[in-house]
Design a protein around this motif. Structure first.
Motif, short mmCIF file in Angstrom:
data_model
loop_
_atom_site.label_atom_id
_atom_site.label_comp_id
_atom_site.label_asym_id
_atom_site.label_seq_id
_atom_site.Cartn_x
_atom_site.Cartn_y
_atom_site.Cartn_z
N GLN A 194 0.84 -1.21 0.00
CA GLN A 194 0.00 0.00 0.00
C GLN A 194 0.87 1.25 0.00
OE1 GLN A 194 -3.41 0.26 -0.11
NE2 GLN A 194 -3.09 2.47 -0.28
N LYS A 228 -4.55 8.68 -4.11
CA LYS A 228 -5.89 8.19 -4.46
C LYS A 228 -6.48 9.00 -5.62
CE LYS A 228 -10.51 7.51 -2.47
NZ LYS A 228 -10.82 6.37 -3.35
N PHE A 230 -4.87 10.55 -8.00
CA PHE A 230 -4.20 10.15 -9.23
C PHE A 230 -4.72 8.78 -9.69
CE2 PHE A 230 -0.91 8.03 -11.69
CZ PHE A 230 -0.60 9.00 -12.64
N ARG A 231 -4.81 7.83 -8.77
CA ARG A 231 -5.22 6.48 -9.16
C ARG A 231 -6.67 6.46 -9.65
NH1 ARG A 231 -6.71 3.05 -11.34
NH2 ARG A 231 -6.09 0.86 -11.46
N CYS A 270 1.90 6.68 -7.01
CA CYS A 270 0.87 7.58 -7.53
C CYS A 270 1.14 9.02 -7.11
CB CYS A 270 -0.52 7.14 -7.04
SG CYS A 270 -1.11 5.68 -7.89
N THR A 295 0.76 3.92 -3.10
CA THR A 295 0.45 5.32 -2.78
C THR A 295 1.60 6.23 -3.19
OG1 THR A 295 -1.07 4.85 -0.96
CG2 THR A 295 0.14 6.93 -0.84
N ASP A 341 -2.12 -7.87 -7.45
CA ASP A 341 -2.16 -6.77 -8.42
C ASP A 341 -0.81 -6.03 -8.45
OD1 ASP A 341 -4.76 -7.24 -9.14
OD2 ASP A 341 -5.61 -5.67 -7.88
N THR A 342 -0.35 -5.68 -7.26
CA THR A 342 0.83 -4.83 -7.15
C THR A 342 2.06 -5.48 -7.76
OG1 THR A 342 -0.11 -4.07 -5.07
CG2 THR A 342 2.15 -3.43 -5.51
N ILE A 362 3.36 -7.57 -12.67
CA ILE A 362 4.36 -7.40 -13.73
C ILE A 362 5.73 -7.97 -13.34
CG2 ILE A 362 3.27 -5.46 -14.90
CD1 ILE A 362 5.01 -3.56 -13.32
N GLY A 422 0.06 -2.50 -16.81
CA GLY A 422 1.03 -2.71 -15.74
C GLY A 422 0.92 -1.64 -14.66
N LEU A 423 0.85 -0.38 -15.08
CA LEU A 423 0.72 0.71 -14.09
C LEU A 423 -0.62 0.61 -13.36
CD1 LEU A 423 1.99 3.26 -12.85
CD2 LEU A 423 0.78 4.59 -14.58
N ARG A 424 -1.66 0.28 -14.10
CA ARG A 424 -2.98 0.15 -13.47
C ARG A 424 -2.96 -0.92 -12.38
NH1 ARG A 424 -6.72 3.00 -16.80
NH2 ARG A 424 -5.51 3.30 -18.69
N ASP A 425 -2.40 -2.08 -12.70
CA ASP A 425 -2.32 -3.16 -11.71
C ASP A 425 -1.49 -2.72 -10.51
OD1 ASP A 425 -3.80 -4.90 -13.21
OD2 ASP A 425 -2.09 -6.00 -14.02
N THR A 426 -0.31 -2.17 -10.80
CA THR A 426 0.65 -1.88 -9.74
C THR A 426 0.11 -0.86 -8.76
OG1 THR A 426 2.34 -2.22 -11.42
CG2 THR A 426 3.08 -1.27 -9.34
N THR A 427 -0.78 0.01 -9.22
CA THR A 427 -1.26 1.11 -8.37
C THR A 427 -2.70 0.94 -7.90
OG1 THR A 427 -1.96 2.34 -10.34
CG2 THR A 427 0.26 2.78 -9.51
N ARG A 428 -3.36 -0.18 -8.24
CA ARG A 428 -4.80 -0.29 -7.97
C ARG A 428 -5.14 0.04 -6.52
NH1 ARG A 428 -6.03 -4.45 -11.01
NH2 ARG A 428 -6.50 -2.91 -12.61
N ILE A 429 -4.35 -0.48 -5.57
CA ILE A 429 -4.71 -0.30 -4.15
C ILE A 429 -4.49 1.13 -3.66
CG2 ILE A 429 -4.47 -2.69 -3.43
CD1 ILE A 429 -1.65 -2.13 -2.54
N ALA A 430 -3.84 1.97 -4.47
CA ALA A 430 -3.70 3.38 -4.08
C ALA A 430 -5.06 4.07 -4.03
CB ALA A 430 -2.76 4.12 -5.03
N ALA A 431 -6.08 3.45 -4.59
CA ALA A 431 -7.44 4.03 -4.55
C ALA A 431 -8.15 3.74 -3.23
CB ALA A 431 -8.27 3.47 -5.71
N SER A 432 -7.48 3.05 -2.31
CA SER A 432 -8.13 2.67 -1.04
C SER A 432 -8.39 3.89 -0.16
CB SER A 432 -7.25 1.68 -0.28
OG SER A 432 -6.96 0.55 -1.07
#
Lengths: 281, 281
Positions: free
Chosen positions: A190, B274, B276-277, A197, A194, B217-218, B221, A214-224
């Motif tokens: 996390q 968040k 940005f994501r 991003c 974060t 996810d993270t 890649i 790749g970027l979408r996957d790597t950063t998905r949890i930054a939306a938490s």
């Protein structure tokens, strides 16, 4: 089967505990207390709720198992509040995502005739609220059960059986071991997502237009949710700092290998990473 | 429409260029050369291949557009090899994922009567090989077109139109700008995912059992091909090192905020991340 299950302050996890317990026959009677009157009203009509209590004390008075489903800081408050009302032999657990400090405080808050065993079902989601709960939320997910060394083995067994009945894959570790594990496999990722991003937003937010999978996957949890993560970083500060330090030291090693053109070393790191990731499935 | 398209050394990207060009009518005639005889044999029966050349020189002799689809180091070799055979006015492009050094070397390798404009379709995959190609690989994906300042505007326009015809969303930047962007949005995330997996493998590989969706996810890649990434880190070393440095500095700031209990600062970082994501969708 639990004779009477009390769930206090149900959100996504607490609501799902009730739904799963009803769907899978893990509890005969389910009593729920929620802080807000309008939530209590809404709960009354749910098929997985047999009774709605007006107070936490009322909810636990005849319970065999109490699940404290509030956010971490509120869990300790609730433990203090229900302490005088707890019946003899009751087992109390929680769903907090950090355990060491919390379990210590909960045990201190509860009377000797109540048995506390911490839990952490790793079944969070970016969604929150009992309305988004599901009877299948715990199916196949890791559920940590964290008895202290020397804790009541029978109570730990009952809590373990309960999460298994809800479909979880239980793992028994001490609260301290739990916090080290989640610092590395959950809290560190996390912080990294974060931070990435935050960096990209500061560098050039327009680059978002070029984001690949790749970027979408790597950063998905930054939306938490930020509030939830502040609480986790507060509760697990030492382990999180330690995990960040170790990550930074290792990244410095990768950076040095790239800088010095030590490609066999870079390859070794890429391949070790790939082997680990492939093993996650 | 391109009258004659030559694709040299097709892998996933080169094969997909042929498939998409045929499916979308972007080229009248498609000539392909592959290094290995058995691949040339297999290509002969593909509906998106009108002729298979025995040599790179033969493939380009009557071409209007040449796509160098080999790995980065081989692209430069191929450019040198085809230079004497290139017809007047031909446009040459490539699909390399790093552009600054490569474009400089390709331009130096080609004769003045050939016009080079670099390309980078961001449509990679963990899969490789033309057999895994798809006519839809570029649909909606960012395709960088990287003319030098002062480059031939007509040639850049033709390359841009070609990628658009294949379904790509084209972005025109200089080779140096391109390398800074991908260092941040692609190469840095790869370094982080690899480093996290490498760290966890070293800490305790058994923790993989507890991996949730967030860790999966993270780190997805990190399963990418090591050889490809070594080449990218080699080609884009300075920008990658710079991106890692900036990430480390920012992570040190987050670490300090957690360490000092500066929760408003931690919240600000979580919330910027968040925003940005969320904007990536």
């Amino acid at each position: 089967m639990i004779e009477q299950l009390a769930i206090l302050a149900p959100g996504l996890l607490g609501g799902s505990v009730a739904m799963a317990a009803r769907a899978r026959g893990a509890a005969r009677r389910i009593v729920i207390w929620a802080r807000r009157p309008e939530v209590r009203d809404a709960l009354r009509s749910q098929p997985w709720c047999d009774a709605v209590a007006e107070t936490p004390e009322e909810a636990v008075r005849a319970a065999n198992l109490v699940v404290l489903a509030a956010p971490v800081e509120k869990i300790i408050e609730l433990a203090r509040q229900i302490a005088p009302a707890l019946p003899d032999g009751v087992i109390v657990t929680d769903v907090g995502s950090v355990k060491n400090r919390l379990c210590r405080k909960c045990r201190a808050a509860l009377p000797p005739h109540a048995r506390f065993v911490g839990s952490h079902p790793m079944a969070g989601s970016q969604k929150t609220g009992w309305e988004n709960g599901s009877a299948e939320l715990f199916a196949g997910r890791t559920c940590f059960v964290t008895p202290e060394n020397g804790a009541d083995a029978q109570a730990a067994g009952i809590v373990t059986d309960f999460w298994r009945a809800l479909g979880g894959r239980t793992v028994s570790v001490t609260p301290a071991q739990h916090d080290e594990i989640v610092a590395n496999i959950s809290h560190l990722p996390q912080a990294l997502a974060t931070n990435l991003c935050d960096l990209l937003a500061q560098k050039n937010p327009a680059w978002r237009e070029h984001a690949g999978a790749g970027l979408r996957d790597t950063t998905r949890i930054a939306a938490s949710d930020a509030t939830m993560w502040i609480e986790i970083f507060q509760q697990n500060r030492d382990e999180v700092l330690h995990a960040i330090d170790q990550f930074q030291a290792r990244l410095a090693g990768l950076r040095a290998a790239i800088d010095h053109g030590d490609w066999p070393e870079v390859r070794a790191r890429l391949e070790r990473g790939k082997i680990f990731r492939d093993s996650l499935g």
